[in-house]
Design a protein around this motif. Structure first.
Motif, short mmCIF file in Angstrom:
data_model
loop_
_atom_site.label_atom_id
_atom_site.label_comp_id
_atom_site.label_asym_id
_atom_site.label_seq_id
_atom_site.Cartn_x
_atom_site.Cartn_y
_atom_site.Cartn_z
N GLY A 122 26.96 20.37 17.41
CA GLY A 122 26.88 19.28 16.44
C GLY A 122 26.61 17.95 17.12
O GLY A 122 25.76 17.17 16.67
N PHE A 123 27.30 17.72 18.24
CA PHE A 123 27.09 16.47 18.97
C PHE A 123 25.66 16.35 19.45
O PHE A 123 24.99 15.33 19.24
CB PHE A 123 28.06 16.42 20.16
CG PHE A 123 27.98 15.15 20.93
CD1 PHE A 123 28.59 13.99 20.45
CD2 PHE A 123 27.29 15.09 22.12
CE1 PHE A 123 28.50 12.82 21.14
CE2 PHE A 123 27.19 13.91 22.82
CZ PHE A 123 27.80 12.77 22.33
N THR A 124 25.13 17.44 20.06
CA THR A 124 23.75 17.41 20.55
C THR A 124 22.76 17.21 19.41
O THR A 124 21.81 16.44 19.52
CB THR A 124 23.42 18.72 21.29
OG1 THR A 124 24.51 19.07 22.10
CG2 THR A 124 22.18 18.58 22.13
N LEU A 125 23.02 17.92 18.30
CA LEU A 125 22.10 17.88 17.16
C LEU A 125 21.97 16.47 16.62
O LEU A 125 20.87 15.97 16.41
CB LEU A 125 22.62 18.83 16.08
CG LEU A 125 21.76 19.05 14.86
CD1 LEU A 125 20.44 19.64 15.29
CD2 LEU A 125 22.44 19.98 13.89
N PHE A 126 23.11 15.79 16.41
CA PHE A 126 23.03 14.47 15.77
C PHE A 126 22.86 13.35 16.78
O PHE A 126 22.55 12.24 16.40
CB PHE A 126 24.28 14.24 14.92
CG PHE A 126 24.31 15.14 13.72
CD1 PHE A 126 23.41 14.95 12.69
CD2 PHE A 126 25.19 16.20 13.66
CE1 PHE A 126 23.40 15.80 11.61
CE2 PHE A 126 25.19 17.05 12.58
CZ PHE A 126 24.29 16.84 11.55
N HIS A 127 23.07 13.65 18.06
CA HIS A 127 22.92 12.61 19.08
C HIS A 127 21.49 12.52 19.56
O HIS A 127 20.92 11.44 19.64
CB HIS A 127 23.87 12.89 20.24
CG HIS A 127 23.95 11.78 21.22
ND1 HIS A 127 23.26 11.80 22.40
CD2 HIS A 127 24.63 10.62 21.19
CE1 HIS A 127 23.51 10.68 23.05
NE2 HIS A 127 24.33 9.96 22.35
N SER A 128 20.87 13.68 19.89
CA SER A 128 19.52 13.63 20.47
C SER A 128 18.43 14.18 19.56
O SER A 128 17.27 14.04 19.87
CB SER A 128 19.47 14.41 21.79
OG SER A 128 20.74 14.60 22.32
N PHE A 129 18.81 14.86 18.45
CA PHE A 129 17.77 15.49 17.64
C PHE A 129 17.84 15.03 16.19
O PHE A 129 17.68 15.84 15.27
CB PHE A 129 17.88 17.02 17.72
CG PHE A 129 17.58 17.58 19.08
CD1 PHE A 129 16.28 17.86 19.47
CD2 PHE A 129 18.59 17.80 19.99
CE1 PHE A 129 16.00 18.35 20.72
CE2 PHE A 129 18.32 18.30 21.25
CZ PHE A 129 17.02 18.58 21.61
N GLY A 130 18.08 13.73 15.99
CA GLY A 130 18.20 13.22 14.63
C GLY A 130 16.92 13.35 13.83
O GLY A 130 16.92 13.87 12.71
N LEU A 131 15.80 12.91 14.41
CA LEU A 131 14.52 12.95 13.69
C LEU A 131 14.08 14.38 13.38
O LEU A 131 13.74 14.68 12.23
CB LEU A 131 13.46 12.18 14.47
CG LEU A 131 12.10 12.13 13.76
CD1 LEU A 131 12.22 11.32 12.48
CD2 LEU A 131 11.04 11.55 14.66
N PRO A 132 14.10 15.32 14.38
CA PRO A 132 13.75 16.70 14.04
C PRO A 132 14.61 17.28 12.93
O PRO A 132 14.11 18.04 12.09
CB PRO A 132 13.97 17.45 15.36
CG PRO A 132 13.81 16.45 16.40
CD PRO A 132 14.27 15.16 15.83
N PHE A 133 15.89 16.90 12.91
CA PHE A 133 16.78 17.41 11.87
C PHE A 133 16.29 16.98 10.48
O PHE A 133 16.21 17.79 9.56
CB PHE A 133 18.20 16.88 12.14
CG PHE A 133 19.24 17.41 11.21
CD1 PHE A 133 19.68 18.71 11.34
CD2 PHE A 133 19.77 16.60 10.23
CE1 PHE A 133 20.63 19.20 10.48
CE2 PHE A 133 20.73 17.09 9.37
CZ PHE A 133 21.15 18.40 9.50
#
Lengths: 106, 167
Positions: free
Chosen positions: B133-144
């Motif tokens: 979750g941390f990685t997803l919202f920290h470094s991959f906000g736009l792809p999400f």
């Protein structure tokens, strides 16, 4: 004893080859689609294996696991659209056999 | 222990994968694919990726395969009749698959870095879900966000495709 990265990569490659054989050999469009899903999952397995064996400062490489998460999401969307196309194809032509669908063949 | 689990689930996965390709009845193919995906999820768990394993069971073995079975039942597909095999396609397919496997085994055996044992994880690691979750919202906000738009457009596309008359 623990399994090595090579073990996981060979297992992933075997699953990919089984899926590739299914795509090349089967004639039902639904089974071909299932084999495609199998090939996607084989790619996921090698990604997760690399994330576990290539530690970044003592932790697993979570970037790879986030990528797997994205791949699974996109695959789910792809399955939904693909199956809708198959259903409308079946409505138009009453078949799911690839050899009966050769209108575009030269 | 881990090695036994690996061999057990890997051979189960390949076995059920082969039965997807070899069985004739589409429903048995779909059920084999479910079992193949569950063994794959178990392999993810042996790699300490519990979250990915759970997602694999929920999304693939659950939602996607239910969709497949639903379509197979809807179209009322019967077992494939054994037609004459296209010899050229069969031979070419086998050749491509065997070539790919041979190349893969050769490359893997030529790299000694790949046969290291499993590295130890630190004992105090935060849970899997928290770190993802941390990685997803920290470094991959736009792809999400982009994936969210993709899911929306897939939903709209499916509705348009399954209307009775396409305009």
């Amino acid at each position: 004893m623990t399994p090595t990265l090579a073990n996981y990569l060979i297992a992933s490659g075997l699953l990919f080859s089984v899926g590739l054989a299914g795509v090349l050999l089967r004639r039902s469009i639904i089974i071909i689609f299932m084999s495609l899903e199998m090939m996607l999952s084989a790619a996921n397995l090698s990604l997760v294996a690399f994330s576990r064996y290539g530690l970044v400062s003592g932790h697993q490489n979570f970037n790879a696991q986030v990528l797997v998460f994205f791949i699974i999401t996109v695959a789910a969307a792809e399955v939904a659209v693909g199956l809708a196309i198959i259903v409308s194809l079946f409505r138009a032509r009453q078949t799911t056999h690839v050899e009966d669908l050769d209108t575009l063949k030269f | 222990m881990l090695l036994t689990a690996f061999w057990f689930f890997a051979s189960l996965m390949i076995l059920f994968g082969l039965s997807v390709v070899l069985l004739r009845n589409p429903v048995s193919c779909a059920m084999s694919l479910v079992l193949c995906f569950i063994s794959l999820a178990a392999l993810f768990v042996t790699l300490d990726a519990t979250f990915i394993g759970i997602i694999q069971v929920l999304v693939y073995a659950g939602a996607v395969m239910v969709l497949f079975l639903f379509i197979i039942m809807l179209l009322d597909l019967k077992a494939e009749k054994s037609r004459r095999l296209n010899v050229g396609a069969t031979l070419g397919g086998t050749l491509v698959v065997c070539g790919f496997l041979a190349l893969l085994v050769r490359v893997i055996h030529s790299l000694p870095a790949l046969s290291k044992p499993l590295p130890e994880l630190p004992a105090s690691q935060a849970s899997d879900v928290k770190m993802i979750g941390f990685t997803l919202f920290h470094s991959f906000g736009l792809p999400f966000e982009v994936v969210g738009v993709l899911l929306l457009s897939a939903t709209v596309g499916v509705v348009v495709l399954s209307r009775k008359t396409l305009r």
